[in-house]
Write a protein that holds these residues in place. Structure first.
Motif: not given
Length: 242
Positions: A84-88, A181-185, A188-189, A193-197
């Motif tokens: 949730s704070v990875a981009s910060l 845990g990271a995937l859920i966040v 949601f944000t 890229w679900w198809e590629l993933g």
């Protein structure tokens, strides 16, 4: 784009053996045009499924006591918080600290040839301390990530098992949780890229199964050498990517 799928197979193998598959797949995803956070989120989807299948394969052969389940909620929640704070937080803030930890890990393992073998067990188990460390590593995996599997193996070996192989199973269980845990966040944000993933997940599962069988055939000695090699690779990567 085919080379990304080849990279996913390699990443799955690396993750199953010692952890660190993101070092292979994330740069490939970014070179394909994904933003850093989108690459991180998509990698979590692919890595989650690959690591899960490797965990099942290793647990069937080596065993995984129910006590490892206590680490799952802590790792999952802390990883989600990190994501949730990875981009910060700039990678430049984490890089020097991680390089230092990797160097300490590498020197320790190199100077203790008996560490991680069944012959050098743990004289005093510290499950509460390992629970705290699992939370810290989970947060780190959500926010940055390189070397998560390796740090988990070192922690479990030093504090609980004294055995690289059993620690590998523990680490995989926790690593699946940190990925989820990271995937859920990230999901949601909108940073997955679900198809590629999902397509890459098929490739990582193939690589993970090959990697799990490599671990089973090579034993603790192989994990030890893989750990030392990964330290060199990670330090080199982090130094020159800065």
């Amino acid at each position: 784009m085919e080379w990304v799928f080849v990279g996913a197979i390699i990443a799955g193998w690396v993750d199953a053996v010692i952890g660190g598959g993101g070092l292979v797949l994330i740069p490939l995803l970014m070179s394909a045009g994904l933003s850093p956070t989108m690459a991180l989120g998509t990698n979590k989807l692919a890595g989650c499924l690959g690591t899960f299948t490797a965990t099942v394969t290793l647990a069937r052969r080596i065993g995984s006591p129910p006590a490892v389940l206590r680490y799952i909620p802590v790792a999952l929640c802390c990883s989600g918080l990190g994501a949730s704070v990875a981009s910060l937080l700039s990678a430049a803030v984490m890089r020097p600290l991680v390089i230092g930890l990797l160097l300490v890990t590498g020197v320790f393992v190199a100077l203790r040839p008996g560490f991680g073998t069944a012959g050098e067990g743990v004289t005093r188990r510290r499950p509460v301390l390992m629970l705290v460390i699992a939370g810290i590593i989970g947060f780190y995996d959500g926010i940055f990530g390189p070397g998560t599997g390796m740090f988990l193996i070192m922690g479990f070996t030093a504090l609980l098992t004294g055995d690289f192989l059993r620690s590998a199973v523990y680490a995989k269980v926790v690593n699946v949780s940190t990925n989820v845990g990271a995937l859920i966040v990230f999901g949601f944000t909108g940073q997955v890229w679900w198809e590629l993933g999902l397509g890459l997940a098929v490739a990582t599962v193939i690589g993970a199964q090959l990697g799990a069988r490599t671990v089973l055939s090579g034993g603790a000695k192989l994990v030890r050498y893989a750990l030392l090699i990964m330290v060199v690779v990670l330090v080199t990567r982090l130094v020159f990517s800065g």
